[in-house]
Design a protein around this motif. Sequence first.
Motif, PDB file in Angstrom:
ATOM      1  N   ALA A 260       0.829  -1.208   0.000  1.00  0.00           N
ATOM      2  CA  ALA A 260       0.000   0.000   0.000  1.00  0.00           C
ATOM      3  C   ALA A 260       0.861   1.253   0.000  1.00  0.00           C
ATOM      4  N   GLY A 261       2.078   1.144   0.571  1.00  0.00           N
ATOM      5  CA  GLY A 261       2.980   2.282   0.542  1.00  0.00           C
ATOM      6  C   GLY A 261       2.804   3.233   1.705  1.00  0.00           C
ATOM      7  N   ASP A 262       3.631   4.255   1.702  1.00  0.00           N
ATOM      8  CA  ASP A 262       3.624   5.222   2.789  1.00  0.00           C
ATOM      9  C   ASP A 262       2.947   6.512   2.373  1.00  0.00           C
ATOM     10  N   LEU A 263       2.428   7.205   3.386  1.00  0.00           N
ATOM     11  CA  LEU A 263       1.915   8.553   3.198  1.00  0.00           C
ATOM     12  C   LEU A 263       2.974   9.501   3.740  1.00  0.00           C
ATOM     13  N   TYR A 264       3.229  10.567   3.003  1.00  0.00           N
ATOM     14  CA  TYR A 264       4.163  11.573   3.528  1.00  0.00           C
ATOM     15  C   TYR A 264       3.387  12.827   3.882  1.00  0.00           C
ATOM     16  N   ALA A 312       1.357  21.204   5.324  1.00  0.00           N
ATOM     17  CA  ALA A 312       1.617  21.974   4.110  1.00  0.00           C
ATOM     18  C   ALA A 312       1.233  21.175   2.872  1.00  0.00           C
ATOM     19  N   ASP A 313       1.455  19.876   2.924  1.00  0.00           N
ATOM     20  CA  ASP A 313       1.080  19.037   1.793  1.00  0.00           C
ATOM     21  C   ASP A 313       1.124  17.570   2.213  1.00  0.00           C
ATOM     22  N   VAL A 314       0.405  16.756   1.456  1.00  0.00           N
ATOM     23  CA  VAL A 314       0.434  15.317   1.701  1.00  0.00           C
ATOM     24  C   VAL A 314       0.675  14.638   0.362  1.00  0.00           C
ATOM     25  N   SER A 315       1.512  13.618   0.359  1.00  0.00           N
ATOM     26  CA  SER A 315       1.720  12.872  -0.879  1.00  0.00           C
ATOM     27  C   SER A 315       1.908  11.393  -0.544  1.00  0.00           C
ATOM     28  N   GLY A 316       1.930  10.577  -1.578  1.00  0.00           N
ATOM     29  CA  GLY A 316       2.106   9.141  -1.368  1.00  0.00           C
ATOM     30  C   GLY A 316       3.422   8.680  -1.956  1.00  0.00           C
ATOM     31  N   GLN A 317       3.926   7.576  -1.431  1.00  0.00           N
ATOM     32  CA  GLN A 317       5.200   7.023  -1.892  1.00  0.00           C
ATOM     33  C   GLN A 317       5.088   6.611  -3.363  1.00  0.00           C
ATOM     34  N   ASP A 318       6.049   7.031  -4.163  1.00  0.00           N
ATOM     35  CA  ASP A 318       6.014   6.696  -5.595  1.00  0.00           C
ATOM     36  C   ASP A 318       6.016   5.193  -5.807  1.00  0.00           C
ATOM     37  N   GLY A 319       5.303   4.754  -6.807  1.00  0.00           N
ATOM     38  CA  GLY A 319       5.325   3.348  -7.175  1.00  0.00           C
ATOM     39  C   GLY A 319       4.495   2.462  -6.268  1.00  0.00           C
ATOM     40  N   MET A 325      -2.854   6.829  -5.652  1.00  0.00           N
ATOM     41  CA  MET A 325      -4.080   7.407  -5.122  1.00  0.00           C
ATOM     42  C   MET A 325      -3.957   8.916  -4.959  1.00  0.00           C
ATOM     43  N   PHE A 326      -2.851   9.373  -4.387  1.00  0.00           N
ATOM     44  CA  PHE A 326      -2.699  10.806  -4.183  1.00  0.00           C
ATOM     45  C   PHE A 326      -2.456  11.543  -5.491  1.00  0.00           C
TER      46      PHE A 326
END
Lengths: 631, 119
Positions: A260-264, A312-319, A325-326
Amino acid sequence: MSLIAGVDIGNSTTEVALADQTGKNIAFLSSSSHATTGTKGTVDNVPGIRAALEEALRKAGRSLEELDMIRLNEAAPVIGDTAMETITETIITDSAMIGHNPSTPAGVGYAVGYTLHLENFSKRKPEQKYILVAGKEYSYEKVAEILNALSGQDKSVTGLILQADEAVLVWNRLQQKIPIIDEVKRIDKIPEGKMAAIEVAMPGQVIRQLSNPYGIATLLGLDSEETRLVTPIAKSLIGKKSAVVIRTGSGYIGENILPAGDLYIDTEELTKADGSLSGYEIRETEKRRIAVSVDAGAVQIMETVRNAGNIADVSGQDGTNAGTMFHRMKTNMSRLTQEEISSVHITDLLAVDTLAPVLISGALAGETCMEKAVGIAAMVRTKQLPMQRIADKLAEELHTSVKVAGIEAAMALIGAFTTPGTRLPLAIVDMGGGSTDAAMIDERQEVRYVHKAGAGEMVTMLIRTELGLHDRSEAEMIKRYPLAKVESLFHMRLEDGSMRFLPEAIDPRYYGCVVMLLPDQIVRLEEDIPMERIMDVRREAKKKVFIENVLRALQNIAPEGDMKKIPNVVLVGGSAEDFEIPEMLTEVLSKYRIVCGRGNIRATEGPRNAVATGLVLSGLENQKDDAGEKT
Amino acid sequence: MMLAKKPEIVILEDRADQGILREICAGIEEEGLFYRIEKTEVVMDPGMLAHKAAEESILGAGIGIVLSHAVLTFDKLPAEHPLFQLEEKDLMKGRSRARALGKNAARLVRRQPFSMEEF
């Protein structure tokens, strides 16, 4: 005396409040609402505004020419989106299962044997046990005849799988009773000569052997490793009335945990703002990036969001799924706001744990398995909407003065304050489609407000995925309207257990179905889901989104972050008209000694028209001195 | 006290097509209900027959068949507004729909949604 109109352009409706102002006295004349034309904040809104204005004027017996002033809202510059990602997946290869709920299987119990299609019946070996498979080209009489032709000592056929809906018909004609499963559409996919187990549950019960890993192990003679691998099959057969499990080889069966990966979460904290020494203002910010795994689930993600501070922002781990999703949400929002994707920053998110029915790869009859999923609602800040352009266009068309007045949250507060029984400090909660907004005004007239990601749209998405509905509009209806079950041609049982009788016989299409009670019609639910389950899913979805968000929002705006310092909360906006959300919130907030309820703007309007009313009232000069004085 | 009547769906038939009748009965049987077939000599249209049958059934479900024309109704419904009608020129098609009619008669009693594909 002057005639003033407050106009609130919302995402879905445009509302108007019309009033006569004489000095400091305001007398409200009428209200109206009309569907918003075009996207909120564009000049396309003008026809809708005009229609709403004309309706309000007509109700008050006035004309457009008499209008002295229009006050427009400064819409909140936030926009939201939702997405869903499953984090587990069940794959079955080189093995097969059928688990479904035919309305009338026959016989009770389980049976084990090698699969054998009826056309090869003559090729069977006498010493073996068989599960017979018959296509719909064999009539029930034919199947019964073939089986009854076996001698009484011949117990080689232990169970039967039928394509047609004829299990009871065959069973009634059999001399030796065996369990029969019917309505198996893709009978051609059942391999021949493989070890299989079938089970039919007792009436009113569910299967017990094949939904238990050890049950399957017992029937099919599996070792411990094979039993471990067969667990997902058992899991997905839980709650079924009949099932087939076929061993097709030493294949791989397993539950995949998808990466599922990480959220940053990027945060920015103001650490120093000092302009006293040099004349220059020194602003120092500290940027941090916090990572949280989506697998950890919603509780962990929300804990991280709560502790992150200023996002400030949220993103998801590439790949990974999170990354996709993000990216998808940001692309969506950049299209909506017509801003570059790089300048789309997510400033809040709401994560909710849910279950989604996902097609099992390897299943024979399109069976699904409830997989773990995380639903995300995200919100971005956008540039201020060009309200002034709408104002200019309106002024030109209607030959009247138009003013863009005040921020939406403040206007809504002023409007909400006309609800009888409120006092300062006052908080409002506006539950919309994309975001849950809260605002608070204290005795010193200081206004604080906050927008939180996740609202009505998120609820609709959760209902849709958890119930596995094909149609989004069906989920939307489930969210909005109470349910009933049509129990006879003349009455239905409402979801609270009471009965409603019908003046004449209901259309047979609705008979025995779960329906939604719309104000002027009833709509049948296409899927066969028990009413109690739909109610549970609907209520849980509303609680997961609105209770979490209202608590988050109120904590943010409460004096010193202490919710007990908010004496009253007025619910306004569309979701406040929901038939159960306000009661849910009243219940939860009573624990914090907060008086909370659906607003009643001007004691007449219900939760609607708060912003439009506030716009008219804010037109008074020296508004601040009079804020305590009600109209 | 003994029940005067059994919990059956009543079928009144007048020169019914045997294929249609057989399929209706199969439909009822598959859904786990009982039925009783009575021949009638009275000349009546199938709708009236069905209504009469429904009134005789303690389950309130009745089917009337004249030749290949079959009607399903419920005793509380007015005779002129039956639930489902089956009148098919093509006898083979009529027979396949007759199975669904029989199932729907059982579902009426079981309070389950009707199968609407054939109607």
